[in-house]
Design a protein around this motif. Structure first.
Motif, mmCIF file in Angstrom:
data_model
loop_
_atom_site.group_PDB
_atom_site.id
_atom_site.type_symbol
_atom_site.label_atom_id
_atom_site.label_comp_id
_atom_site.label_asym_id
_atom_site.label_seq_id
_atom_site.Cartn_x
_atom_site.Cartn_y
_atom_site.Cartn_z
ATOM 1 N N ALA A 216 -2.456 6.841 -5.391
ATOM 2 C CA ALA A 216 -2.857 5.542 -4.852
ATOM 3 C C ALA A 216 -3.297 5.650 -3.388
ATOM 4 O O ALA A 216 -4.186 4.933 -2.935
ATOM 5 C CB ALA A 216 -1.712 4.545 -4.977
ATOM 6 N N VAL A 217 -2.671 6.555 -2.675
ATOM 7 C CA VAL A 217 -3.002 6.720 -1.264
ATOM 8 C C VAL A 217 -4.506 6.965 -1.115
ATOM 9 O O VAL A 217 -5.128 6.561 -0.138
ATOM 10 C CB VAL A 217 -2.151 7.864 -0.681
ATOM 11 C CG1 VAL A 217 -2.996 8.926 -0.033
ATOM 12 C CG2 VAL A 217 -1.161 7.329 0.319
ATOM 13 N N LYS B 10 4.405 2.294 1.875
ATOM 14 C CA LYS B 10 5.613 2.781 1.195
ATOM 15 C C LYS B 10 6.101 4.055 1.861
ATOM 16 O O LYS B 10 7.288 4.256 2.077
ATOM 17 C CB LYS B 10 5.312 3.039 -0.275
ATOM 18 C CG LYS B 10 5.341 1.783 -1.099
ATOM 19 C CD LYS B 10 5.252 2.121 -2.568
ATOM 20 C CE LYS B 10 5.004 0.853 -3.359
ATOM 21 N NZ LYS B 10 4.188 1.112 -4.552
ATOM 22 N N LYS B 11 5.154 4.905 2.169
ATOM 23 C CA LYS B 11 5.480 6.168 2.845
ATOM 24 C C LYS B 11 6.227 5.862 4.153
ATOM 25 O O LYS B 11 7.257 6.442 4.459
ATOM 26 C CB LYS B 11 4.180 6.922 3.114
ATOM 27 C CG LYS B 11 4.261 8.109 4.067
ATOM 28 C CD LYS B 11 2.917 8.838 4.049
ATOM 29 C CE LYS B 11 2.673 9.906 5.090
ATOM 30 N NZ LYS B 11 3.438 10.078 6.236
ATOM 31 N N GLU C 298 1.973 7.086 -6.369
ATOM 32 C CA GLU C 298 1.610 6.668 -5.013
ATOM 33 C C GLU C 298 0.769 7.719 -4.308
ATOM 34 O O GLU C 298 -0.089 7.392 -3.487
ATOM 35 C CB GLU C 298 2.881 6.383 -4.198
ATOM 36 C CG GLU C 298 3.599 5.130 -4.672
ATOM 37 C CD GLU C 298 5.067 5.104 -4.296
ATOM 38 O OE1 GLU C 298 5.724 4.106 -4.608
ATOM 39 O OE2 GLU C 298 5.560 6.088 -3.705
ATOM 40 N N ILE D 298 2.247 14.406 -0.692
ATOM 41 C CA ILE D 298 3.095 13.782 0.331
ATOM 42 C C ILE D 298 4.485 13.579 -0.261
ATOM 43 O O ILE D 298 4.639 12.856 -1.251
ATOM 44 C CB ILE D 298 2.477 12.454 0.784
ATOM 45 C CG1 ILE D 298 1.189 12.773 1.541
ATOM 46 C CG2 ILE D 298 3.441 11.660 1.653
ATOM 47 C CD1 ILE D 298 0.307 11.605 1.824
ATOM 48 N N LEU E 231 0.833 -1.183 0.000
ATOM 49 C CA LEU E 231 0.000 0.000 0.000
ATOM 50 C C LEU E 231 0.878 1.247 0.000
ATOM 51 O O LEU E 231 1.981 1.246 0.546
ATOM 52 C CB LEU E 231 -0.896 0.016 1.240
ATOM 53 C CG LEU E 231 -1.990 -1.038 1.294
ATOM 54 C CD1 LEU E 231 -2.764 -0.914 2.587
ATOM 55 C CD2 LEU E 231 -2.924 -0.898 0.092
ATOM 56 N N ALA E 232 0.324 2.314 -0.615
ATOM 57 C CA ALA E 232 1.085 3.563 -0.694
ATOM 58 C C ALA E 232 1.445 4.068 0.701
ATOM 59 O O ALA E 232 2.538 4.580 0.936
ATOM 60 C CB ALA E 232 0.275 4.605 -1.448
ATOM 61 N N MET E 233 0.530 3.896 1.648
ATOM 62 C CA MET E 233 0.803 4.347 3.009
ATOM 63 C C MET E 233 1.986 3.606 3.612
ATOM 64 O O MET E 233 2.766 4.163 4.372
ATOM 65 C CB MET E 233 -0.441 4.124 3.887
ATOM 66 C CG MET E 233 -1.528 5.135 3.686
ATOM 67 S SD MET E 233 -1.064 6.751 4.290
ATOM 68 C CE MET E 233 -1.662 6.656 5.968
ATOM 69 N N GLU F 181 -6.730 3.729 -2.719
ATOM 70 C CA GLU F 181 -6.699 2.519 -1.892
ATOM 71 C C GLU F 181 -7.814 2.483 -0.855
ATOM 72 O O GLU F 181 -8.154 1.430 -0.343
ATOM 73 C CB GLU F 181 -5.338 2.394 -1.193
ATOM 74 C CG GLU F 181 -4.285 1.758 -2.099
ATOM 75 C CD GLU F 181 -2.878 1.988 -1.602
ATOM 76 O OE1 GLU F 181 -2.712 2.559 -0.500
ATOM 77 O OE2 GLU F 181 -1.945 1.593 -2.316
ATOM 78 N N SER G 3 7.135 12.035 0.439
ATOM 79 C CA SER G 3 7.840 10.760 0.417
ATOM 80 C C SER G 3 7.189 9.758 -0.545
ATOM 81 O O SER G 3 7.630 8.628 -0.630
ATOM 82 C CB SER G 3 7.901 10.183 1.822
ATOM 83 O OG SER G 3 6.604 10.096 2.365
ATOM 84 N N LEU G 4 6.154 10.185 -1.237
ATOM 85 C CA LEU G 4 5.503 9.278 -2.190
ATOM 86 C C LEU G 4 5.625 9.819 -3.612
ATOM 87 O O LEU G 4 5.588 11.036 -3.830
ATOM 88 C CB LEU G 4 4.028 9.118 -1.825
ATOM 89 C CG LEU G 4 3.729 8.428 -0.484
ATOM 90 C CD1 LEU G 4 2.228 8.329 -0.277
ATOM 91 C CD2 LEU G 4 4.371 7.056 -0.413
#
Ligand SMILES: Nc1ncnc2c1ncn2[C@@H]1O[C@H](COP(=O)(O)OP(=O)(O)OP(=O)(O)O)[C@@H](O)[C@H]1O
Ligand SMILES: [Mg+2]
Lengths: 789, 247
Positions: free
Chosen positions: B121-122, A6-7, B118, B111, A2-4, B125, B113-114
């Protein structure tokens, strides 16, 4: 992924050095927790199994001599399970190539008597048991054999009841009764000068006129029996045979020392992890609250898109748990490794035949759960606060902090300080709580390092007081049995003997009100030169002609004050019970004893002017000859020379002390580094704009570093003296925990303990500074000024 | 002053997605009180494309934030369909935002860091029936920038990612705070076309704040704010397509 998530990973990677520093602190706490608890469990388990498999007795009593027929009566005591009688004697040995006096306890091999049981069995390490009918064969304790290189087949001479006898070593063994082996009256093991030997019962009994009799008895108890009842019954039965009073297993010397050691380990297992977890919670708190304040907007965005408060909170808690997990896993590994090492060290120091390393799963679970809980508690507040913020507000930059005039400015002292110094002080004043916590963290590191030094310093001081100031003799000669005063003449006549003082020792039970304690009463000469009793200022005190002086610790335990009457039950001869006034206390770190003038003591005993041995001051040049002469005196059962015993003790302890010093210094350094490095990183992150602006304005890197690092340097310098105070307190607490009737640990922290603790802190902060210095070179002026904050 | 009341022009007010009544919002800044909104009445209808205009500080963002459940009003009521979002609790607001609202913020708020992908995607999801993140990025013309981090993108590109992020979940309402503020006319048109497509294909109720009065030409309705009040509302009879806008 999930992107979270990955963060999460990317952010963890970006803050890896800080995370690692925190994980190290947590890992250290976990490691020391697992190390001490697993060593503790291992020792308990090993001791328990060893005791059980080798049928270690539960009640012990020595006596003068009783016929074997008495066993019948003892068997009838309700609650008695197995009985083993023995013949035990204290002998001097003559070992080739070793001139100093060697004494030993010579025991009849278990099972060779006619007792019903087979208690205190030996564990044969090497060689074989004694063959029946071989009167000159012995088995020697492993430690003693190692100290002298006594392999099976080796020979040594023993003076058995005045007669010299050549004995052949056939085996090496260990015994549950002698896990800690110390000579009577000694406090430290000395395996070269004191040993345990076993021989067949018959020859030993006949040498001491013990055929058909015994002078020592061991019992085990049936389930649900009352130990004290058995002891009372046994004492009653053995009284006519010179019984000196039975003791329970918990009072058995070797077992007691072991128990004290376990107690210390337990203290360590609690105190140290508490400190580490506390520091870790603090570090996580500052790091996570900084991270969250940097991510205010991100949190708002996530919430704006429908992430719930708990999802966002869980996101940060996951980050914390990941850091903690690294620490916990590393800590568990290290802890197991260190626990093994420590257990092996104990196996070496104590005489265990084997060590079963016990690692209870609940210890690991407890360590992990504690770390997690501490970490979450440490960060929950800032996580919660961040999450609570309505998203619209979170997206606006934080309100600029309100500046207050510094305390120093209000006091009008600002002109005394250069501008950079003012910036440093202002920054500290702006975040006083964080500054305070940083100081506390560094101080705790300093205090942990001091604790290691304290242990060695305490032992040094203990020995200095006992053997440098209080006991001044070179040798102690112990008689086989009490003899008249005039026996001292023959000692005085030995060439090289400069001064001789006789002393009398009797076992006794001291009682005041309902509190009682079993010890020995030492009768000493008035105006003794060789034994000084000391007051709290270490000045010599004299024993009045009448009355008894007690070790200060003992007086406190009995809660008796000078002038009050002490009930004394002599456990020897015709065992009189008398009342003696307690007339004073003597400062002593080792043992718990009672002292009287020898004449007064003999009057109590109604035995005339007898002594049990003598203290000797000798001319060093004649030492060897004196040993030989003493050995050849039939009256002398043993010779004790403390100084060399102490040296031997230091040799054995050196390793252990080194181990502990090494560990706590390392741990202290980890904390110091963790606190300082993290504080610097956060200061850097908080002030990178400011510092980059200064760089844009033309400040040099050193000047910028001065502002950043100067703050931490200042905090560190404040923390060190506070750390000294903490260290003193912590040592004081540990010393208090270690106190027992066997020894009291004095609190003596000499200068180099303070100095080396400070040094470790300073080195840790220099290393952190060096790492920050690298970060400062990457200070991106363009990027920093471009981003909004 | 022309005041638009719901009954005036929209007799069929039951198709209102948002019903705002007597909305005020004040901020306490130490001693002073800032009245950002001073009594707003407004309906936004299903599938409507509304543009909000007004001077800086007139309260546009504040209004949009309250509509989106990011902030709570001081007084007044806001209904999203039959839900009273002024009295919704934290969890209900979260569900509301999660399931119904797409945001584009004035300051992108990606964000860091993404990657671009992504960042989209955050949101997808946790959405119910989103489009693919790649698809959303393609809509704003950034399909070949998917694996760049925000720091590696220009301001305009970041803005487009923010828009992709907002539309990716196919929200029922799309609230955009100056979506084209940082864009040149060419990319601005790409973005507006994307917004319009979402609005027309999915029937998404859309509100866009802008300083660019030209954009108002593509809106069904234009709302002017001044000093925390609605100063003017008008409906466009004929809509201009984005590529025809005078920038
Ligand atoms: N959290 C807050 N605290 C205090 N005042 C605020 C806050 N949010 C907004 N304001 C004030 O409310 C008023 C309206 O702000 P808002 O952000 O809605 O304006 P805007 O119309 O979006 O302006 P811009 O076009 O510049 O974005 C402004 O005066 C602003 O200073
Ligand atoms: Mg705005």
């Amino acid at each position: 992924m999930l992107a979270m998530d990955k963060k999460l990973w990317r952010e963890l990677w970006a803050m890896r050095s800080q995370a690692l520093a925190i994980a190290m602190v947590i890992g250290s706490g976990v490691a020391i927790f697992i190390m001490s608890l697993s060593a503790l469990d291992s020792l308990y388990e090993t001791r328990e199994r060893y005791y059980r498999s080798h049928h270690f007795g539960q009640v012990f009593s020595s006596l003068k001599r009783a016929p074997l027929a008495v066993i019948k009566h003892i068997e009838e005591i309700p609650g008695v399970d197995k009985i083993e009688t023995r013949v035990i004697s204290y002998v001097t040995l003559d070992i080739e190539n070793f001139d100093e006096p060697v004494s030993a306890h010579l025991l009849s091999l278990p099972g060779s008597g006619s007792g019903s049981g087979l208690l205190n069995q030996i564990y044969l390490r090497d060689g074989r048991l004694i063959e029946s009918g071989r009167d000159n064969e012995i088995i020697v304790a492993e430690k003693f054999a190692q100290a002298h290189g006594l392999k099976p087949g080796a020979k040594l001479a023993a003076i058995i009841n005045g007669r010299r006898k050549i004995l052949t070593v056939v085996g090496q063994a260990l015994s549950p009764e002698y896990i800690y082996q110390i000579a009577p009256g000694a406090i430290f093991p000395d395996h070269r000068r004191y040993g345990i030997l076993w021989m067949a019962r018959k020859p030993l009994a006949s040498a001491y006129d013990m055929d058909g009799g015994f002078n020592h008895i061991t019992l085990t108890l049936a389930k649900n029996s009352n130990e004290q009842d058995v002891i009372d019954h046994l004492d009653e039965i053995l009284k006519p045979y010179g019984g000196v009073g039975a003791i329970a297993r918990k009072d058995q010397l070797s077992n007691r020392f072991l128990s004290e050691e376990l107690k210390q380990l337990k203290t360590m297992a609690t105190v140290f992890p508490i400190i580490f977890f506390g520091v870790a919670a603090f570090l996580l708190n500052v790091v996570v609250s900084r991270l969250i304040s940097l991510q205010r907007e991100q949190i708002a965005v996530l919430k704006a898109f429908g992430y719930s408060n708990s999802e966002v909170a869980w996101h940060y808690i996951k980050l914390v748990l990941m850091i903690v997990s690294v620490g916990v896993i590393a800590g568990i590994g290290t802890g197991i490794w260190m626990g093994n090492a420590l257990s092996n060290l104990y196996t070496e120091f104590f005489s265990f035949p084997y060590m079963i390393y016990v690692l209870k799963p609940q210890v690991i679970v407890a360590a992990a759960v504690m770390s997690m809980v501490v970490a979450i508690v440490g960060t929950l507040y800032s996580v919660q606060r961040a999450v609570k913020l309505p998203p619209a507000q979170g997206m606006r930059p934080e309100q600029p902090t309100l500046y207050h005039r510094m305390l120093i400015e209000r006091l009008g002292l600002q002109h005394w300080f250069a501008q950079p110094v003012r910036m440093i002080i202002r920054h500290i004043e702006r975040r006083p709580v964080k500054a305070l916590l940083t100081i506390i963290g560094i101080s705790l590191a300093c205090s942990i390092i001091m604790v290691s030094g304290f242990q060695k310093g305490a032992i040094d001081y203990m020995i200095e007081v006992q053997y440098g100031i209080s006991q001044r003799e070179d040798l102690i000669a112990i008689y086989t049995e009490p003899a008249p005063q005039r026996s001292l003449y023959s000692l005085r006549n030995i060439q090289g003997v400069e001064h001789v003082e006789g002393f009398r020792i009797v076992p006794a039970r001291l009682q005041f009100e309902h509190r009682s304690y079993r010890t020995t009463i030492n009768g000493i000469q008035p105006q003794s030169h060789l034994l000084h009793l000391l007051d709290t200022k270490l000045n010599k005190i004299e024993i009045p002609p009448q009355g008894v002086v007690l070790t200060d610790y003992l007086a406190k335990q009995l809660q008796i004050k000078p002038g009050e009457l002490l009930d004394v039950e002599i456990l020897e001869g015709n065992r009189p019970t008398v009342q003696v006034p307690m007339v004073g206390t003597a400062k002593q770190y080792l043992g718990s004893n009672a002292y009287m003038q020898v004449e007064a003591l003999n009057q109590l005993l109604k035995e005339g002017n007898a002594i049990s041995g003598a203290r000797l001051k000798v001319d060093n040049r004649y030492q060897q000859q004196i040993y030989t002469d003493l050995k050849n005196m039939p009256r002398i059962a043993g010779v004790v020379e403390q100084r060399s015993s102490i040296r031997a003790f230091y040799d054995t302890m050196a390793q252990t002390i080194l181990y502990f010093t090494g560990i706590s210094t390392l741990l202290g350094a980890v904390i110091a580094f963790g606190v300082i490095y993290n504080s610097m990183r956060i200061a850097l992150s908080e002030r990178s704009r400011e510092l980059a602006s200064l760089r844009v304005l033309g400040f040099r890197r050193t000047e910028v570093a001065y502002i950043l690092l100067g703050e931490l340097a200042l905090l560190t310098l404040i923390a060190i003296p506070i750390g000294w105070v903490f260290g003193y307190g912590l040592s004081f607490y540990m010393a208090l925990q270690f106190d027992s009737d066997l020894y009291r640990v004095p609190l003596k922290l000499n200068l180099n303990i303070y100095a080396s603790a400070a040094l470790v802190i300073i080195v840790s902060s220099l290393i952190s500074s060096a790492m920050i210095w690298r970060n400062l070179s990457h200070l991106d002026m363009v990027a920093v000024l471009k981003t909004k904050e | 002053m022309l005041q638009d009341t719901p009954t005036d022009k929209n007799p069929t007010s039951n198709d209102a997605v948002f019903r705002v009544r007597g909305l005020t919002k004040s901020y306490q800044m130490g001693e002073v009180q800032v009245d950002a909104l001073r009594g707003i009445d407004l309906d936004l209808h299903r599938g409507e494309f509304t543009v909000l205009l007004g001077a800086s500080g007139s309260g546009k963002s504040t209004l949009l934030n309250i509509l989106g459940g990011l902030d709570t009003p001081t007084t007044g009521s806001v209904y999203y369909r039959e839900h009273d979002i002024t009295h919704a609790n934290e969890a209900e607001l979260t569900e509301y935002r999660r399931d119904h609202v797409g945001f584009v913020f004035q300051f992108y708020n990606l964000i860091p860091s993404l990657t671009a992908l992504e960042n989209v995607a955050v949101v997808t999801e946790i959405a119910k029936s989103p489009m693919k993140p790649e698809e959303a990025l393609a809509l704003v013309g950034l399909q070949n920038r998917m694996h760049h981090f925000p720091a590696q993108l220009s301001g305009g590109e970041q803005q487009r990612i923010a828009i992709a992020r907002a539309i990716a979940k196919k929200p029922e309402v799309l609230l955009c705070d100056e979506p084209t503020g940082a864009l040149d006319s060419k990319t601005g048109i790409v973005v507006l076309e994307a917004l319009q497509r979402i609005n027309q294909e999915l029937g998404t109720t859309t509100a866009v704040i802008t300083h660019n009065a030209g954009i108002a030409q593509m809106a069904n309705r234009v709302v002017h704010l001044a000093d925390g009040l609605i100063s003017r509302i008008y409906t466009n009879e004929s809509l201009v397509s984005p590529d025809q806008l005078s920038w």
